[in-house]
Design a protein around this motif. Sequence first.
Motif, PDB file in Angstrom:
ATOM      1  N   LEU A  88      35.278  29.462  37.998  1.00 17.98           N
ATOM      2  CA  LEU A  88      36.303  29.396  37.409  1.00 17.98           C
ATOM      3  C   LEU A  88      36.749  30.599  37.145  1.00 17.98           C
ATOM      4  N   ILE A  89      38.551  30.219  37.071  1.00 15.03           N
ATOM      5  CA  ILE A  89      39.114  30.758  36.304  1.00 15.03           C
ATOM      6  C   ILE A  89      40.141  30.950  35.620  1.00 15.03           C
ATOM      7  N   ILE A  90      40.614  31.700  34.896  1.00 17.39           N
ATOM      8  CA  ILE A  90      42.190  31.677  33.647  1.00 17.39           C
ATOM      9  C   ILE A  90      42.897  32.289  34.234  1.00 17.39           C
ATOM     10  N   ALA A  98      44.366  25.181  21.400  1.00 16.99           N
ATOM     11  CA  ALA A  98      45.210  24.577  21.977  1.00 16.99           C
ATOM     12  C   ALA A  98      45.996  26.071  23.190  1.00 16.99           C
ATOM     13  N   ASN A  99      46.337  25.892  23.839  1.00 10.26           N
ATOM     14  CA  ASN A  99      47.245  26.291  25.059  1.00 10.26           C
ATOM     15  C   ASN A  99      48.080  25.894  25.557  1.00 10.26           C
ATOM     16  N   GLU A 100      49.212  25.854  25.731  1.00  8.08           N
ATOM     17  CA  GLU A 100      50.239  26.183  26.695  1.00  8.08           C
ATOM     18  C   GLU A 100      51.076  26.599  27.827  1.00  8.08           C
ATOM     19  N   GLY A 101      50.533  27.549  28.027  1.00  6.41           N
ATOM     20  CA  GLY A 101      50.811  28.320  28.871  1.00  6.41           C
ATOM     21  C   GLY A 101      49.903  29.332  30.119  1.00  6.41           C
ATOM     22  N   LYS A 102      48.269  28.433  29.784  1.00  6.77           N
ATOM     23  CA  LYS A 102      46.982  28.673  30.391  1.00  6.77           C
ATOM     24  C   LYS A 102      46.509  27.898  31.491  1.00  6.77           C
ATOM     25  N   VAL A 103      45.862  27.945  32.668  1.00  2.68           N
ATOM     26  CA  VAL A 103      45.667  27.000  33.871  1.00  2.68           C
ATOM     27  C   VAL A 103      44.313  27.405  33.855  1.00  2.68           C
ATOM     28  N   LEU A 104      43.571  26.431  34.129  1.00  5.56           N
ATOM     29  CA  LEU A 104      41.205  26.607  34.352  1.00  5.56           C
ATOM     30  C   LEU A 104      41.924  26.871  36.220  1.00  5.56           C
ATOM     31  N   MET A 105      41.126  27.021  36.949  1.00  5.41           N
ATOM     32  CA  MET A 105      41.023  27.085  38.013  1.00  5.41           C
ATOM     33  C   MET A 105      39.852  27.021  38.434  1.00  5.41           C
ATOM     34  N   LYS A 163      46.120  37.718  43.589  1.00  4.36           N
ATOM     35  CA  LYS A 163      47.439  37.037  43.643  1.00  4.36           C
ATOM     36  C   LYS A 163      47.603  36.907  42.017  1.00  4.36           C
ATOM     37  N   MET A 164      46.505  36.586  41.408  1.00  5.95           N
ATOM     38  CA  MET A 164      47.356  35.573  40.457  1.00  5.95           C
ATOM     39  C   MET A 164      47.189  36.558  39.501  1.00  5.95           C
ATOM     40  N   LYS A 165      46.856  38.043  39.738  1.00  7.06           N
ATOM     41  CA  LYS A 165      47.339  38.939  38.925  1.00  7.06           C
ATOM     42  C   LYS A 165      48.722  39.861  39.054  1.00  7.06           C
ATOM     43  N   MET A 166      49.207  39.357  40.079  1.00  8.98           N
ATOM     44  CA  MET A 166      50.248  40.030  40.583  1.00  8.98           C
ATOM     45  C   MET A 166      51.227  39.240  39.859  1.00  8.98           C
ATOM     46  N   HIS A 167      51.332  37.908  39.376  1.00 10.22           N
ATOM     47  CA  HIS A 167      52.195  37.413  38.872  1.00 10.22           C
ATOM     48  C   HIS A 167      52.490  37.827  36.483  1.00 10.22           C
ATOM     49  N   ARG A 168      53.808  37.655  36.233  1.00 12.21           N
ATOM     50  CA  ARG A 168      53.386  37.847  35.462  1.00 12.21           C
ATOM     51  C   ARG A 168      52.613  36.777  34.260  1.00 12.21           C
ATOM     52  N   HIS A 169      52.789  35.762  35.015  1.00 13.03           N
ATOM     53  CA  HIS A 169      51.752  35.132  34.059  1.00 13.03           C
ATOM     54  C   HIS A 169      50.645  35.029  34.250  1.00 13.03           C
ATOM     55  N   GLY A 170      49.831  35.762  35.268  1.00 17.80           N
ATOM     56  CA  GLY A 170      48.924  35.771  34.861  1.00 17.80           C
ATOM     57  C   GLY A 170      48.179  37.323  34.994  1.00 17.80           C
ATOM     58  N   ARG A 171      48.243  38.138  34.619  1.00 15.22           N
ATOM     59  CA  ARG A 171      48.069  39.609  34.898  1.00 15.22           C
ATOM     60  C   ARG A 171      47.346  39.726  34.465  1.00 15.22           C
ATOM     61  N   GLU A 172      46.601  38.723  32.906  1.00 18.14           N
ATOM     62  CA  GLU A 172      44.899  39.185  32.315  1.00 18.14           C
ATOM     63  C   GLU A 172      44.418  38.226  33.093  1.00 18.14           C
ATOM     64  N   ALA A 173      44.554  37.779  34.286  1.00 14.52           N
ATOM     65  CA  ALA A 173      43.190  36.626  34.842  1.00 14.52           C
ATOM     66  C   ALA A 173      42.614  36.673  34.592  1.00 14.52           C
ATOM     67  N   ALA A 190      54.645  27.939  28.373  1.00 13.04           N
ATOM     68  CA  ALA A 190      55.507  28.637  29.831  1.00 13.04           C
ATOM     69  C   ALA A 190      54.701  27.737  31.077  1.00 13.04           C
ATOM     70  N   PRO A 191      56.164  27.457  31.749  1.00 13.16           N
ATOM     71  CA  PRO A 191      55.823  26.869  33.092  1.00 13.16           C
ATOM     72  C   PRO A 191      55.444  27.412  34.050  1.00 13.16           C
ATOM     73  N   LEU A 192      54.184  26.867  34.060  1.00  9.08           N
ATOM     74  CA  LEU A 192      53.367  28.081  35.489  1.00  9.08           C
ATOM     75  C   LEU A 192      53.244  26.985  36.728  1.00  9.08           C
ATOM     76  N   TRP A 193      54.868  26.509  37.402  1.00 10.83           N
ATOM     77  CA  TRP A 193      54.579  26.342  38.966  1.00 10.83           C
ATOM     78  C   TRP A 193      54.467  27.769  39.952  1.00 10.83           C
ATOM     79  N   GLY A 194      55.770  28.663  39.748  1.00 13.76           N
ATOM     80  CA  GLY A 194      55.935  29.154  40.244  1.00 13.76           C
ATOM     81  C   GLY A 194      53.846  30.028  40.262  1.00 13.76           C
ATOM     82  N   LEU A 195      53.412  30.029  38.947  1.00 16.34           N
ATOM     83  CA  LEU A 195      52.197  30.900  39.175  1.00 16.34           C
ATOM     84  C   LEU A 195      51.116  29.969  40.103  1.00 16.34           C
ATOM     85  N   VAL A 196      50.821  29.393  39.966  1.00 20.23           N
ATOM     86  CA  VAL A 196      50.713  27.948  40.870  1.00 20.23           C
ATOM     87  C   VAL A 196      50.350  28.653  41.976  1.00 20.23           C
ATOM     88  N   SER A 197      52.211  28.093  42.774  1.00 20.45           N
ATOM     89  CA  SER A 197      52.693  27.685  43.716  1.00 20.45           C
ATOM     90  C   SER A 197      51.515  29.225  44.825  1.00 20.45           C
TER      91      SER A 197
END
Lengths: 349, 349
Positions: B182-184, B281-288, B301-311, B213-220
């Motif tokens: 599990l990664i957040i 509630a979170n609105e800019g988080k994704v649990l993978m 890879k996630m840490k390289m994205h601005r919405h994943g720096r603290e993954a 935040a919209p997370l499609w960029g991070l997810v993709s």
Amino acid sequence: MPISNTDRILLSHGGGGRRTEELIKNVFAKYLANPILDGMDDAAFLGESELRTFFSGGAGRVNGLVFTTDSFVVKPLFFPGGDIGRLAVSGTVNDIAVMGARPIALSAAFILEEGLKISELESVLESMSATLREADVQVVTADTKVVERGRGEGVYISMSGIGMVEVSPPPSLRRIEPGDVLIINGPIGLHGLAVMLERQGMEFEGKIESDVAPLWGLVSSVLGPEIKFMRDPTRGGLAMTLNEIADATGLGIVIDENLIPITPEVETVSELLGIEPIEIANEGKVLMVVARERADEVLEKMKMHRHGREAAVIGEVTDSTGGRVVMRTKLGTTKIVSKPVGETLPRIC
Amino acid sequence: MPISNTDRILLSHGGGGRRTEELIKNVFAKYLANPILDGMDDAAFLGESELRTFFSGGAGRVNGLVFTTDSFVVKPLFFPGGDIGRLAVSGTVNDIAVMGARPIALSAAFILEEGLKISELESVLESMSATLREADVQVVTADTKVVERGRGEGVYISMSGIGMVEVSPPPSLRRIEPGDVLIINGPIGLHGLAVMLERQGMEFEGKIESDVAPLWGLVSSVLGPEIKFMRDPTRGGLAMTLNEIADATGLGIVIDENLIPITPEVETVSELLGIEPIEIANEGKVLMVVARERADEVLEKMKMHRHGREAAVIGEVTDSTGGRVVMRTKLGTTKIVSKPVGETLPRIC
């Protein structure tokens, strides 16, 4: 016009008439404008360019998807002939159908008011379910939120839908030409008056029931390239729809009051209340713009469908009125039909 | 439990926790049940069987469409880090993104309260527009209704969206196996606390801003077959999402409190208020849920994205807890994480 009319939201901004149009053009368009939304159709058309990746691999004769959304805030929730559940499904299916598309999936988002009786919610859902079966489509994704007592009113439903275009070329304002014939599938004014009478608790000898119904079945029974354009005349009634056609095409329209189907009850009550039937919302009507040489044939097919038995030709598109909508009245005079300012009554759908 | 708790809608029915689940199972499902809706995903997956006509002609590697809807009734409309416009776009984009799909078109239905300042509506639209640009997607169809003063609260927004699945096989609960990691993508609890503090007018030394935040960029940026499942832990927080995974798969989950990213401010304030951060509630988080052998690579890879720096990796799927969600606490003890009953606070989104 006092300042308060312009810097705050008024009920008439939601009426679907001129004031709604102003709000969309002056406020919403400023931030959300894009070529598809600007089309101002009841549903968005997503064609090959929007669906590029989807088409990679070479899908043959795909005509595109349509996508539509509406919120339903009708008051009261239950009215003669229908309820908010039937209304939501029908309104969404019809916005898809008038694009020449088969509804393939709906979504439903409920905003419930704290204190709503669950039995009342169940009645709405039961009616929604029956209408879904009638329209042969499903709700595939849903959401529920709850707001405090007094921050909603029982149930608001927002429904969106996806459809697949089943005709080529699809109906479009751009295809309308002088000489095209206007056909409506039955009597107007029923939905708006039914809701109005119920809300005011007005007694009336005789029956006025909403026409609310899903129309994909009727539409698909006549679908073909001869159908140039379709729209369901909801908020703002036939008057608004005709003016939208005139505005978008630059062409004029002539209709004949004697030809417009109307029940004696709607005629009596709207005269009594001083309301124009052509400005009243319908929820089971579709206005079709049809190529003249095929109009009789389309009319005959419509009459064979239970939602088209009283279909009638009501007028035509013309280039002789300077882009205006003109009605020959029952008195033999002619008058200009303009856009209603707001709906005669708020929260009709 | 008094009768009034069961025959009327309560605010907690909208909280996204156990009571929401009950309402869906006992009421909504009775009328709207179908295989796609029953999947209880945040978005519906429309595959080859649903899109049959659309695929006729033989489109090559099409993985299907997803379709999602949500209403947004957050209170107040503007809060530290965001507002209802940014929230609507982000929430919709994220529900699509967690299905492994690129958002291709959104719809927006507005329910406005009479008396709303048009300037306030414009601020919401401006923020919505900026978030749409950030997420590289458009609103292609929209609707506006107006309700009387006191029958809404400024603006409610219902947003739906369509996406195209960009990975095969798509993420699915069915693909989860024991041993998956599990990664957040960053610290939890920010959105819920930011809204709560703003609403209560609580002063707090230090900054708690919504993560919306919209997370499609991070997810993709990490999308691939090694991503077994994704979900955005919104209402009900991480606790609800983890329990939904356990319920649906029959597998257990072990997480480590020490590994869950959390800011010192969220830790302090939630302790002060007696709230569990994992229920917020979170609105800019994704649990993978990620295949173990690729987890390090995905994390990098996630840490390289601005919405994943603290993954961070926060735990794993297991078959050794009897289907329960278990947390190793900071004190070295273990405790069972159960589903929250309702959201700690209503109208968080």
